[in-house]
Design a protein around this motif. Structure first.
Motif, PDB file in Angstrom:
ATOM      1  N   LEU A  12       0.796  -1.221   0.000  1.00 15.26           N
ATOM      2  CA  LEU A  12       0.000   0.000   0.000  1.00 15.26           C
ATOM      3  C   LEU A  12       0.832   1.276   0.000  1.00 15.26           C
ATOM      4  O   LEU A  12       0.563   2.189  -0.783  1.00 15.26           O
ATOM      5  N   PRO A  13       1.887   1.383   0.823  1.00 16.59           N
ATOM      6  CA  PRO A  13       2.703   2.612   0.775  1.00 16.59           C
ATOM      7  C   PRO A  13       3.357   2.814  -0.587  1.00 16.59           C
ATOM      8  O   PRO A  13       3.528   3.944  -1.030  1.00 16.59           O
ATOM      9  N   LEU A  14       3.718   1.729  -1.275  1.00 14.49           N
ATOM     10  CA  LEU A  14       4.323   1.859  -2.597  1.00 14.49           C
ATOM     11  C   LEU A  14       3.324   2.441  -3.574  1.00 14.49           C
ATOM     12  O   LEU A  14       3.638   3.304  -4.386  1.00 14.49           O
ATOM     13  N   PHE A  15       2.073   1.960  -3.486  1.00 14.52           N
ATOM     14  CA  PHE A  15       1.043   2.465  -4.381  1.00 14.52           C
ATOM     15  C   PHE A  15       0.768   3.936  -4.098  1.00 14.52           C
ATOM     16  O   PHE A  15       0.688   4.766  -5.007  1.00 14.52           O
ATOM     17  N   ALA A  16       0.662   4.275  -2.826  1.00 17.48           N
ATOM     18  CA  ALA A  16       0.363   5.654  -2.446  1.00 17.48           C
ATOM     19  C   ALA A  16       1.489   6.592  -2.828  1.00 17.48           C
ATOM     20  O   ALA A  16       1.275   7.776  -3.059  1.00 17.48           O
ATOM     21  N   ALA A  17       2.692   6.077  -2.925  1.00 18.14           N
ATOM     22  CA  ALA A  17       3.842   6.921  -3.256  1.00 18.14           C
ATOM     23  C   ALA A  17       4.074   7.021  -4.747  1.00 18.14           C
ATOM     24  O   ALA A  17       5.104   7.502  -5.200  1.00 18.14           O
ATOM     25  N   GLY A  18       3.135   6.563  -5.558  1.00 18.77           N
ATOM     26  CA  GLY A  18       3.285   6.699  -6.998  1.00 18.77           C
ATOM     27  C   GLY A  18       3.887   5.476  -7.634  1.00 18.77           C
ATOM     28  O   GLY A  18       4.694   5.592  -8.556  1.00 18.77           O
ATOM     29  N   CYS A  19       3.488   4.290  -7.167  1.00 22.12           N
ATOM     30  CA  CYS A  19       3.957   3.027  -7.741  1.00 22.12           C
ATOM     31  C   CYS A  19       5.474   2.896  -7.678  1.00 22.12           C
ATOM     32  O   CYS A  19       6.111   2.446  -8.628  1.00 22.12           O
ATOM     33  N   GLN A  20       6.062   3.340  -6.601  1.00 24.97           N
ATOM     34  CA  GLN A  20       7.495   3.175  -6.414  1.00 24.97           C
ATOM     35  C   GLN A  20       7.778   1.714  -6.084  1.00 24.97           C
ATOM     36  O   GLN A  20       7.042   1.079  -5.346  1.00 24.97           O
ATOM     37  N   THR A  21       8.853   1.197  -6.645  1.00 29.15           N
ATOM     38  CA  THR A  21       9.236  -0.185  -6.402  1.00 29.15           C
ATOM     39  C   THR A  21      10.296  -0.234  -5.311  1.00 29.15           C
ATOM     40  O   THR A  21      10.856   0.789  -4.910  1.00 29.15           O
ATOM     41  N   ASN A  22      10.588  -1.448  -4.851  1.00 29.32           N
ATOM     42  CA  ASN A  22      11.649  -1.603  -3.855  1.00 29.32           C
ATOM     43  C   ASN A  22      12.973  -1.104  -4.395  1.00 29.32           C
ATOM     44  O   ASN A  22      13.773  -0.517  -3.667  1.00 29.32           O
ATOM     45  N   SER A  23      13.234  -1.341  -5.694  1.00 31.77           N
ATOM     46  CA  SER A  23      14.496  -0.863  -6.277  1.00 31.77           C
ATOM     47  C   SER A  23      14.542   0.657  -6.306  1.00 31.77           C
ATOM     48  O   SER A  23      15.609   1.255  -6.145  1.00 31.77           O
ATOM     49  N   ASP A  24      13.379   1.317  -6.488  1.00 30.62           N
ATOM     50  CA  ASP A  24      13.347   2.776  -6.441  1.00 30.62           C
ATOM     51  C   ASP A  24      13.769   3.273  -5.062  1.00 30.62           C
ATOM     52  O   ASP A  24      14.547   4.222  -4.930  1.00 30.62           O
ATOM     53  N   PHE A  25      13.248   2.632  -4.019  1.00 31.79           N
ATOM     54  CA  PHE A  25      13.596   3.036  -2.658  1.00 31.79           C
ATOM     55  C   PHE A  25      15.094   2.827  -2.410  1.00 31.79           C
ATOM     56  O   PHE A  25      15.744   3.627  -1.738  1.00 31.79           O
ATOM     57  N   GLU A  26      15.651   1.753  -2.951  1.00 32.97           N
ATOM     58  CA  GLU A  26      17.083   1.505  -2.793  1.00 32.97           C
ATOM     59  C   GLU A  26      17.902   2.490  -3.619  1.00 32.97           C
ATOM     60  O   GLU A  26      18.913   3.027  -3.157  1.00 32.97           O
ATOM     61  N   ASN A  27      17.474   2.742  -4.861  1.00 31.28           N
ATOM     62  CA  ASN A  27      18.228   3.623  -5.758  1.00 31.28           C
ATOM     63  C   ASN A  27      18.251   5.068  -5.287  1.00 31.28           C
ATOM     64  O   ASN A  27      19.223   5.787  -5.528  1.00 31.28           O
ATOM     65  N   TYR A  28      17.161   5.509  -4.659  1.00 30.51           N
ATOM     66  CA  TYR A  28      17.031   6.926  -4.334  1.00 30.51           C
ATOM     67  C   TYR A  28      16.920   7.193  -2.834  1.00 30.51           C
ATOM     68  O   TYR A  28      16.450   8.247  -2.414  1.00 30.51           O
ATOM     69  N   GLY A  29      17.379   6.246  -2.046  1.00 31.19           N
ATOM     70  CA  GLY A  29      17.393   6.430  -0.602  1.00 31.19           C
ATOM     71  C   GLY A  29      18.545   7.312  -0.170  1.00 31.19           C
ATOM     72  O   GLY A  29      19.365   7.754  -0.983  1.00 31.19           O
ATOM     73  N   PRO A  30      18.631   7.611   1.134  1.00 28.81           N
ATOM     74  CA  PRO A  30      19.737   8.434   1.644  1.00 28.81           C
ATOM     75  C   PRO A  30      21.081   7.754   1.424  1.00 28.81           C
ATOM     76  O   PRO A  30      21.187   6.530   1.501  1.00 28.81           O
ATOM     77  N   VAL A  31      22.093   8.549   1.129  1.00 27.16           N
ATOM     78  CA  VAL A  31      23.436   8.036   0.846  1.00 27.16           C
ATOM     79  C   VAL A  31      24.450   8.869   1.612  1.00 27.16           C
ATOM     80  O   VAL A  31      24.364  10.100   1.621  1.00 27.16           O
ATOM     81  N   THR A  32      25.405   8.215   2.244  1.00 26.99           N
ATOM     82  CA  THR A  32      26.533   8.919   2.853  1.00 26.99           C
ATOM     83  C   THR A  32      27.765   8.633   2.023  1.00 26.99           C
ATOM     84  O   THR A  32      28.091   7.471   1.752  1.00 26.99           O
ATOM     85  N   ASP A  33      28.440   9.694   1.581  1.00 27.80           N
ATOM     86  CA  ASP A  33      29.569   9.543   0.679  1.00 27.80           C
ATOM     87  C   ASP A  33      30.590  10.640   0.988  1.00 27.80           C
ATOM     88  O   ASP A  33      30.249  11.821   1.011  1.00 27.80           O
TER      89      ASP A  33
END
Length: 203
Positions: A12-33
């Motif tokens: 449900l949260p994926l649908f509500a967020a605009g059909c974001q996939t698990n890979s989207d959450f991984e690709n665009y999550g917070p990053v420390t670099d």
């Protein structure tokens, strides 16, 4: 709780967020670099086709090269075999874009930035304050990575780079460079080699 109901609640949260996939959450999550932290990209504010995806893409460009489709605000890293990694990008305003062939002359992580002479000339009110240069970091206009485009051994002054203005992705508003979300430009940076061919398509 049944498995089907659990799966519904997880999805449900994926649908509500605009059909974001698990890979989207991984690709665009917070990053420390390099000691800097990049925030999660709010993907609900972007069209799904601006997100990083492996896609079918036919071209005569070799594997390892890059195609920038300026009119459609897309960049393709050519993987070969009819496949490419597609990224959404921001591009230059009309009259402020490179066209044709170039190559990656050098690469930099968390690059510094200095306005080009043309930027100082065309918009001195905004750019003159940065004439001495801006050090690398989250507030730098070039973002986390930059790939510098050359022709004939000379810097064209155009770059493929990150941005601290992710809302500009999908728009034509830059001074000619190709902007990417920081998480995307970091991914592209690891793929592209110095010397790689870059083809910039215009309308």
């Amino acid at each position: 709780m049944t498995i089907s109901r659990r799966g519904f609640l997880i999805g449900l949260p994926l649908f509500a967020a605009g059909c974001q996939t698990n890979s989207d959450f991984e690709n665009y999550g917070p990053v420390t670099d390099a000691g800097y932290t990049l925030k999660r990209i709010p993907l609900d504010k972007f069209k799904p086709d601006l997100r990083r995806r492996e896609v079918a893409y036919e071209t005569n460009m070799p594997a390892g090269s890059v195609v920038v489709d300026t009119p459609n605000k897309r960049l393709y890293y050519i993987m070969g075999g009819g496949k490419a990694m597609r990224y959404g990008v921001g591009v230059g305003r009309n009259g402020y874009a490179l066209a044709g062939m170039a190559y990656v002359g050098r690469k930099a992580e968390w690059p510094s930035w200095t306005p080009s002479p043309n930027m100082l000339r065309t918009n001195p009110k905004h750019n003159m304050q940065f004439a001495g240069g801006v050090p690398g970091g989250p507030n730098n206009p070039l973002g986390a990575r930059a790939m510098y485009l050359y022709r004939g051994g000379k810097d064209t002054m155009f770059r493929l780079h990150g941005t601290n203005q992710p809302w500009s992705i999908g728009e034509a508003m830059s001074s000619g460079c190709v902007r990417m979300m920081n998480q995307d430009v970091m991914d592209l940076y690891e793929r592209v080699k110095v010397g790689a061919q870059v083809k910039i398509l215009q309308a």
